[in-house]
Write an enzyme that holds these catalytic residues in place. Structure first.
Site, short mmCIF file in Angstrom:
data_model
loop_
_atom_site.label_atom_id
_atom_site.label_comp_id
_atom_site.label_asym_id
_atom_site.label_seq_id
_atom_site.Cartn_x
_atom_site.Cartn_y
_atom_site.Cartn_z
N ARG A 30 0.83 -1.20 0.00
CA ARG A 30 0.00 0.00 0.00
C ARG A 30 0.87 1.26 0.00
O ARG A 30 1.88 1.32 0.68
CB ARG A 30 -0.92 0.04 1.21
N ASP A 31 0.45 2.25 -0.78
CA ASP A 31 1.13 3.54 -0.79
C ASP A 31 0.85 4.25 0.53
O ASP A 31 -0.28 4.21 1.03
CB ASP A 31 0.63 4.38 -1.97
N ILE A 32 1.84 4.91 1.10
CA ILE A 32 1.63 5.59 2.38
C ILE A 32 0.91 6.93 2.22
O ILE A 32 0.47 7.50 3.22
CB ILE A 32 2.96 5.79 3.16
N ASN A 88 5.55 6.37 -13.46
CA ASN A 88 6.26 7.63 -13.70
C ASN A 88 7.73 7.30 -13.94
O ASN A 88 8.32 6.51 -13.20
CB ASN A 88 6.13 8.57 -12.50
N GLU A 96 9.12 10.03 -7.71
CA GLU A 96 9.65 10.44 -6.41
C GLU A 96 10.67 9.46 -5.84
O GLU A 96 11.60 9.87 -5.16
CB GLU A 96 8.50 10.64 -5.42
N VAL A 97 10.48 8.17 -6.08
CA VAL A 97 11.42 7.16 -5.59
C VAL A 97 12.06 6.51 -6.81
O VAL A 97 11.36 6.00 -7.69
CB VAL A 97 10.70 6.10 -4.72
N HIS A 101 8.44 1.35 -10.29
CA HIS A 101 7.20 0.94 -9.63
C HIS A 101 6.00 1.32 -10.47
O HIS A 101 6.01 2.32 -11.18
CB HIS A 101 7.09 1.52 -8.22
N HIS A 103 1.95 2.17 -10.08
CA HIS A 103 0.88 2.52 -9.17
C HIS A 103 -0.39 1.82 -9.65
O HIS A 103 -0.69 1.84 -10.85
CB HIS A 103 0.61 4.03 -9.21
#
Length: 118
Positions: A30-32, A88, A96-97, A101, A103
């Site tokens: 899960r995304d925080i 992305n 961002e990271v 990944h 989403h």
């Protein structure tokens, strides 16, 4: 693995996360900072910064990522109503990271990604 990478540390269980799927090649959690009722990240366990680092040798990893996305969508109850998968790549896309990944978004009607002016 990259010891400085947040997502590598999640794969290694050095940082806690709500893991929804994990096998020897991929992890889903899960995304925080969720942007939809269902917002899950699916990553390769092997460190690679973004899509540009995928090669033909990563076919099994990419297939497993797609499998994990579909399995999580079914488990979350969003497979029938629909969901969005987004990756992305790079600064202009607001990655961002720096660990590849996807989403997975769902659980409500999702608007368009880009306006007609974009």
């Amino acid at each position: 693995m990259n010891a400085d990478c947040l997502f590598c540390r999640i794969v290694q269980a050095d940082i806690p996360a709500t893991i929804l799927y994990q096998d020897e090649l991929v992890t889903a959690f899960r995304d925080i900072n969720p942007q939809a009722p269902t917002h899950v990240l699916v990553i390769p366990n092997e460190h690679m910064a973004d899509l540009s680092e995928l090669t033909l040798n990563h076919g099994e990893t990419l297939a497993r990522m797609m499998h994990a996305l579909n399995e999580v969508a079914r488990a979350e109850g969003i497979a029938a109503s629909g969901y969005r998968i987004l990756a992305n790549t790079g600064a202009d896309a607001h990655q961002e990271v720096l660990h590849l990944h996807f989403h997975l978004f769902g659980g409500r009607a999702l608007g368009p990604l880009l306006s007609a002016d974009a």
